[in-house]
Design a protein around this motif. Structure first.
Motif, PDB file in Angstrom:
ATOM      1  N   GLN A 208     115.947  80.737  -1.283  1.00 45.49           N
ATOM      2  CA  GLN A 208     114.586  80.397  -0.874  1.00 45.49           C
ATOM      3  C   GLN A 208     113.623  81.541  -1.167  1.00 45.49           C
ATOM      4  N   ARG A 209     114.093  82.770  -1.027  1.00 43.03           N
ATOM      5  CA  ARG A 209     113.247  83.933  -1.323  1.00 43.03           C
ATOM      6  C   ARG A 209     112.802  83.920  -2.776  1.00 43.03           C
ATOM      7  N   MET A 210     113.706  83.518  -3.672  1.00 37.87           N
ATOM      8  CA  MET A 210     113.352  83.428  -5.089  1.00 37.87           C
ATOM      9  C   MET A 210     112.323  82.328  -5.327  1.00 37.87           C
ATOM     10  N   TYR A 211     112.572  81.143  -4.765  1.00 33.60           N
ATOM     11  CA  TYR A 211     111.638  80.031  -4.952  1.00 33.60           C
ATOM     12  C   TYR A 211     110.250  80.386  -4.419  1.00 33.60           C
ATOM     13  N   TRP A 212     110.210  81.017  -3.265  1.00 33.60           N
ATOM     14  CA  TRP A 212     108.925  81.383  -2.657  1.00 33.60           C
ATOM     15  C   TRP A 212     108.188  82.398  -3.534  1.00 33.60           C
ATOM     16  N   THR A 213     108.918  83.361  -4.064  1.00 33.41           N
ATOM     17  CA  THR A 213     108.317  84.381  -4.937  1.00 33.41           C
ATOM     18  C   THR A 213     107.693  83.748  -6.171  1.00 33.41           C
ATOM     19  N   LEU A 214     108.433  82.854  -6.818  1.00 30.60           N
ATOM     20  CA  LEU A 214     107.921  82.205  -8.022  1.00 30.60           C
ATOM     21  C   LEU A 214     106.748  81.290  -7.697  1.00 30.60           C
ATOM     22  N   ALA A 215     106.844  80.573  -6.595  1.00 35.16           N
ATOM     23  CA  ALA A 215     105.747  79.678  -6.202  1.00 35.16           C
ATOM     24  C   ALA A 215     104.474  80.465  -5.937  1.00 35.16           C
ATOM     25  N   LYS A 216     104.600  81.574  -5.251  1.00 34.68           N
ATOM     26  CA  LYS A 216     103.425  82.398  -4.947  1.00 34.68           C
ATOM     27  C   LYS A 216     102.818  82.970  -6.221  1.00 34.68           C
ATOM     28  N   ASN A 245     111.963  72.704  -6.222  1.00 34.00           N
ATOM     29  CA  ASN A 245     111.845  73.679  -5.132  1.00 34.00           C
ATOM     30  C   ASN A 245     110.647  74.594  -5.297  1.00 34.00           C
ATOM     31  N   ILE A 246     110.292  74.916  -6.526  1.00 30.50           N
ATOM     32  CA  ILE A 246     109.052  75.663  -6.736  1.00 30.50           C
ATOM     33  C   ILE A 246     107.866  74.825  -6.264  1.00 30.50           C
ATOM     34  N   ASN A 247     107.845  73.551  -6.642  1.00 32.73           N
ATOM     35  CA  ASN A 247     106.748  72.667  -6.230  1.00 32.73           C
ATOM     36  C   ASN A 247     106.685  72.517  -4.715  1.00 32.73           C
ATOM     37  N   LYS A 248     107.838  72.441  -4.079  1.00 33.79           N
ATOM     38  CA  LYS A 248     107.879  72.308  -2.618  1.00 33.79           C
ATOM     39  C   LYS A 248     107.235  73.530  -1.954  1.00 33.79           C
ATOM     40  N   ASN A 249     107.507  74.707  -2.511  1.00 38.94           N
ATOM     41  CA  ASN A 249     106.937  75.928  -1.940  1.00 38.94           C
ATOM     42  C   ASN A 249     105.456  76.078  -2.272  1.00 38.94           C
ATOM     43  N   ILE A 250     105.052  75.592  -3.423  1.00 41.64           N
ATOM     44  CA  ILE A 250     103.620  75.592  -3.742  1.00 41.64           C
ATOM     45  C   ILE A 250     102.865  74.711  -2.752  1.00 41.64           C
ATOM     46  N   GLU A 251     103.459  73.592  -2.380  1.00 41.52           N
ATOM     47  CA  GLU A 251     102.827  72.703  -1.403  1.00 41.52           C
ATOM     48  C   GLU A 251     102.684  73.381  -0.043  1.00 41.52           C
ATOM     49  N   LYS A 252     103.647  74.199   0.327  1.00 40.79           N
ATOM     50  CA  LYS A 252     103.542  74.961   1.579  1.00 40.79           C
ATOM     51  C   LYS A 252     102.327  75.888   1.530  1.00 40.79           C
ATOM     52  N   ILE A 253     102.127  76.522   0.386  1.00 38.17           N
ATOM     53  CA  ILE A 253     100.986  77.422   0.229  1.00 38.17           C
ATOM     54  C   ILE A 253      99.684  76.640   0.303  1.00 38.17           C
ATOM     55  N   ARG A 254      99.644  75.505  -0.363  1.00 41.61           N
ATOM     56  CA  ARG A 254      98.417  74.699  -0.395  1.00 41.61           C
ATOM     57  C   ARG A 254      98.051  74.153   0.987  1.00 41.61           C
ATOM     58  N   LYS A 255      99.058  73.921   1.818  1.00 43.71           N
ATOM     59  CA  LYS A 255      98.783  73.458   3.179  1.00 43.71           C
ATOM     60  C   LYS A 255      98.198  74.573   4.036  1.00 43.71           C
ATOM     61  N   GLU A 256      98.610  75.808   3.732  1.00 44.03           N
ATOM     62  CA  GLU A 256      98.082  76.960   4.465  1.00 44.03           C
ATOM     63  C   GLU A 256      96.686  77.336   3.979  1.00 44.03           C
ATOM     64  N   VAL A 257      96.501  77.249   2.666  1.00 48.77           N
ATOM     65  CA  VAL A 257      95.202  77.601   2.070  1.00 48.77           C
ATOM     66  C   VAL A 257      94.439  76.298   1.852  1.00 48.77           C
ATOM     67  N   LYS A 258      93.626  75.931   2.820  1.00 51.42           N
ATOM     68  CA  LYS A 258      93.014  74.602   2.843  1.00 51.42           C
ATOM     69  C   LYS A 258      92.104  74.325   1.646  1.00 51.42           C
ATOM     70  N   ILE A 259      91.521  75.378   1.065  1.00 56.04           N
ATOM     71  CA  ILE A 259      90.591  75.161  -0.055  1.00 56.04           C
ATOM     72  C   ILE A 259      91.309  75.028  -1.397  1.00 56.04           C
ATOM     73  N   ALA A 260      92.641  75.150  -1.410  1.00 56.65           N
ATOM     74  CA  ALA A 260      93.413  75.096  -2.660  1.00 56.65           C
ATOM     75  C   ALA A 260      93.569  73.642  -3.107  1.00 56.65           C
ATOM     76  N   SER A 261      92.603  73.164  -3.860  1.00 56.56           N
ATOM     77  CA  SER A 261      92.599  71.755  -4.256  1.00 56.56           C
ATOM     78  C   SER A 261      93.449  71.475  -5.486  1.00 56.56           C
ATOM     79  N   ILE A 262      93.728  72.500  -6.283  1.00 61.83           N
ATOM     80  CA  ILE A 262      94.449  72.308  -7.540  1.00 61.83           C
ATOM     81  C   ILE A 262      95.956  72.434  -7.315  1.00 61.83           C
ATOM     82  N   LYS A 263      96.683  71.459  -7.801  1.00 57.18           N
ATOM     83  CA  LYS A 263      98.138  71.521  -7.769  1.00 57.18           C
ATOM     84  C   LYS A 263      98.630  71.912  -9.155  1.00 57.18           C
ATOM     85  N   PRO A 264      99.241  73.086  -9.311  1.00 59.89           N
ATOM     86  CA  PRO A 264      99.730  73.499 -10.634  1.00 59.89           C
ATOM     87  C   PRO A 264     100.733  72.486 -11.195  1.00 59.89           C
TER      88      PRO A 264
END
Length: 291
Positions: A208-216, A245-264
């Motif tokens: 998970q640490r790897m996936y989170w790093t790449l997602a960030k 799993n990268i996409n799943k972690n990107i979604e976690k970030i987007r939920k925290e950062v409310k203004i992040a409208s773009i999904k890579p």
């Protein structure tokens, strides 16, 4: 299009091929020499064979290191120290009697994906290469973004935490290192991934640490360069769990950062072993124009 000779320089082997205008043909692999004189001899011999058999009109080269397109110098460092920090491209042109283009290997792989791979149809993309470290490439308007110091695409240098880089945390090597340090074992990255699937909590944490790093890292690059696609290359790209799993972690970030409208848009690469050679064709065409 005329035939091109292609060379992919690696630390242990050098690949040679011919582009016949439509596809790669006549593959040859030679062991990487230990000296510059031997290097010149191997390359010149293979190129003259290609000139004789295929009437090639130029040579495209994929190389490690920071290739300076303006000077023909391979700056930086690699596993082949003798190719660096002098005007090697003009010397090769003289020996071959042909036009030569040179580009960094990760940049070549990115160009291959842009041309007719996972990035086909895009004007801009970010290409991640995940190996023992993390590297890559940035393409803007169909061109490699080299940067002011030829460090464009060196994503592994980005900080993922206060004192750890993306290369330190975002690879299967780092997954194994984290697990082994705590569990006092000698597992490989692949073994740790498999353990994670069985529910091993430490393995899950390490992966998970790897996936989170790449997602960030991907999230940050999306909001820095805003590419149309993010292409993932390297051996780990064959892992079917990677992109989800990268996409799943990107979604976690987007939920925290409310203004992040773009999904890579994150996709796995199409090319593997032939990526650097195929990209060298694209680089030659961009350097000299298509014949």
């Amino acid at each position: 299009m005329n035939n091109l000779g292609l060379i992919d320089i690696g630390g242990t082997s050098i690949k040679f091929a011919v582009w016949d205008g439509n596809q790669l043909v006549e593959h040859v692999v030679r062991k990487t020499p230990h000296t510059l004189d031997e290097f010149y001899s191997v390359l010149t011999s293979e190129v003259f064979t290609m000139k004789k058999n295929y009437q090639i009109t130029g040579v495209g080269i994929s190389s490690p290191g920071a290739v300076n397109k303006k000077t023909g110098v391979i700056e930086g460092a690699s596993a082949i120290p003798y190719i660096h920090n002098f005007e090697i491209q003009p010397e090769l042109e003289k020996r071959f009697g042909l036009k030569v283009s040179m580009e960094n290997d990760a940049n070549c792989a990115a160009l291959a994906e842009l041309e007719d791979g996972a990035g086909q149809g895009a004007d801009s993309l970010v290409f991640f290469v995940i190996g023992t470290g993390v590297g890559g490439s940035v393409i803007v308007n169909h061109k490699i973004w080299h940067g002011a110091h030829l460090f464009g695409g060196e994503f592994g240098y980005m900080l993922s935490s206060d004192d750890q880089t993306v290369s330190n945390l975002g690879t299967s090597v780092s997954v194994a290192a984290h697990y082994n340090q705590i569990a006092k074992t000698e597992k490989t990255g692949k073994e740790v991934f498999n353990l994670a699937k069985t529910g091993d909590e430490l393995a899950i944490e390490s992966v998970q640490r790897m996936y989170w790093t790449l997602a960030k890292g991907i999230y940050n690059l999306q909001y820095s360069f805003d590419p149309e696609k993010v292409v993932i290359g390297g051996a780990v790209s064959n892992n079917p769990d990677l992109i989800p799993n990268i996409n799943k972690n990107i979604e976690k970030i987007r939920k925290e950062v409310k203004i992040a409208s773009i999904k890579p848009e994150v996709v796995a690469c199409k090319y593997t072993d032939q990526a650097n050679l195929r990209g060298a064709v694209v680089d030659f065409d961009q350097t000299y124009g298509k014949n």
